[in-house]
Design an enzyme around this catalytic site. Structure first.
Site: not given
Length: 444
Positions: A242, A266, A270, A322
């Site tokens: 990603d 991205d 994560d 986020r």
């Protein structure tokens, strides 16, 4: 019949050859968990005894009562700030991670002391402690299948514990994602090290005990559809990655500390697919849209075991949303400095527990973006029972935190009794977020 048997045998061998080129990402999607065990970057199924039976990944890494870890974090902060006020450390900031090691002018010869300094859910991440020091001398990444000795890729794929350092400043532009094996520390102290620069970045997949410290991780881009080595004895086909800065996939005991992360394709960090026992601390995040995703999907219930501490980070210029965006698990967000967001700071779905304590939230000028929190694609009738709490947070420029859940619940009563450290100290605690300027013979 003999001809038919030969045809069946040929077809079987052909099917096996096709399956062998799938990446571990694709095998998860297909539910081929036994193949995942054989092809994990560790090559050791003992770390994942429950994979084949459909059990929970990393179930032993998650703690039964996350409030106990919250209590330990507050005790560490309280002790460190008390020592600072009493003048025990001339270099003390009240940040318990930094005060654990930064005051030592001989840090260069005591590098592995860092492994004793993590707090929170990733507190047991030892990285390459007790392993030998490996010095990266070559910034190149010419062959991801056969990396040269002296390169970062050669170091991270080894089976043995390694504490990886850098001989001099370098820019490392990776051709393919860097698949890091278990029990590794990447320690950038004493050098200015940039990973990314338009290439791939870091992948932690079915591994444990990783420390990433003191690295600039910028401009990471998608790569893949290529063969990549993950250990001295295994390489395989990788589909497109990603473009995350740090991708944590089915891994545990991870500590990401004192890095600078920005402008990746991205996420910056994560963590998905049953990852847990993670601390993300002292990092500087900037110039990015979707900063941090913690949880694979609303339907992936194995992420209920995810437990992440987010502490002493600076969420800075050019960020949109986020910080983090959470699903299912337990997330302790403590003493961070949020100076920029455009949409929201903390979001979530699928009933995550969010415990926000002692943070500084500075809302943007936009009158429609003052809310710290966002429940993603969920109606109030559902999210009003989620445990989202703000305690001791400093809410500036009209910022507001929408709490939910049972305020008198026993778990939050225990957390409240600890007393979140005043957000007035966030400035000093996060002043040195990002890679430090460390020189031999002086404190960092």
């Amino acid at each position: 019949m003999a001809a038919t048997s030969r045809v069946v045998l040929v077809l079987s061998l052909l099917l096996l050859s096709v399956l062998s080129v799938f990446s571990s990402r694709d095998l998860v999607k297909e539910g081929l968990l036994q193949n995942l065990k054989r092809n994990s970057t560790m090559g050791d199924t003992r770390l994942y005894p429950d994979l084949g039976g459909g059990g929970v990944l990393n179930n032993e890494a998650a703690v039964a009562d996350p409030e106990e870890i919250v209590s330990m974090v507050h005790m560490s902060i309280r002790n460190s700030t008390r020592r600072r006020k009493l003048g025990f450390f001339s270099c003390g900031t009240g940040n318990p991670i930094d005060d654990c090691w930064r005051c030592d002018p001989n840090w260069k010869n005591n590098r592995q002391r860092l492994a004793d300094c993590a707090i929170g859910f990733g507190r047991n991440a030892i990285g390459g402690r007790n392993g030998r020091i490996y010095v990266v001398t070559d910034p190149s990444d010419d062959d991801p299948v056969n990396p040269k000795p002296g390169t970062l890729r050669y170091a991270v794929i080894q089976e043995e514990p390694l504490w990886i350092i850098f001989k001099h400043d370098m820019v490392i532009q990776l051709k393919e994602e860097l698949i890091i094996n278990s029990f590794k520390t990447i320690d950038g102290r004493g050098a200015n090290v940039l990973i990314g620069n338009g290439g791939a970045c870091l992948t932690l997949q079915f591994v444990s005990n990783i420390i990433i410290h003191g690295i600039h991780i910028h401009d990471c881009r998608p790569t893949g559809n290529a063969m990549v080595r993950s250990s001295p004895t295994h390489y395989g086909w990788r589909t497109m990655a990603d473009g995350d800065g740090v991708s944590i996939f089915g891994s545990s005991h991870i500590w990401v500390d004192h890095n600078s992360l920005s402008n990746c394709a991205d996420g910056l960090v994560d963590a998905i697919m049953g990852s847990t026992a993670i601390t993300i601390s002292n990092n500087h995040f900037a110039h990015h849209n979707e900063v941090m995703l913690l949880g694979h999907s609303d339907s992936y219930v194995l992420d209920k075991q995810m437990q992440v501490t987010i502490a002493f980070n600076h969420f800075g210029a050019g960020l949109i949303q986020r910080m983090p965006r959470c699903r299912h698990g337990y997330f302790h967000v403590v003493n961070n400095d949020y100076t920029h967001w455009e949409m929201y700071a903390i979001g979530g779905s699928a009933s995550p527990t969010i415990n926000s304590q002692g943070n500084r939230y500075l809302a943007p000028k936009d009158p429609f973006a003052k809310e710290v929190t966002k429940r993603v694609d969920t109606g109030e009738n559902e999210w009003k029972s989620w445990n989202w709490r703000s305690e001791g947070d400093m809410l500036l420029n009209g910022a507001y935190f929408t709490a939910s859940g049972v305020g008198a619940s026993a778990s939050y009563a225990r957390a409240s009794s600890l007393g979140a450290k005043s957000s007035s100290m966030v400035g000093s605690m996060t002043a040195d977020a990002g890679p430090l300027s460390c020189r031999h013979g002086s404190v960092c």
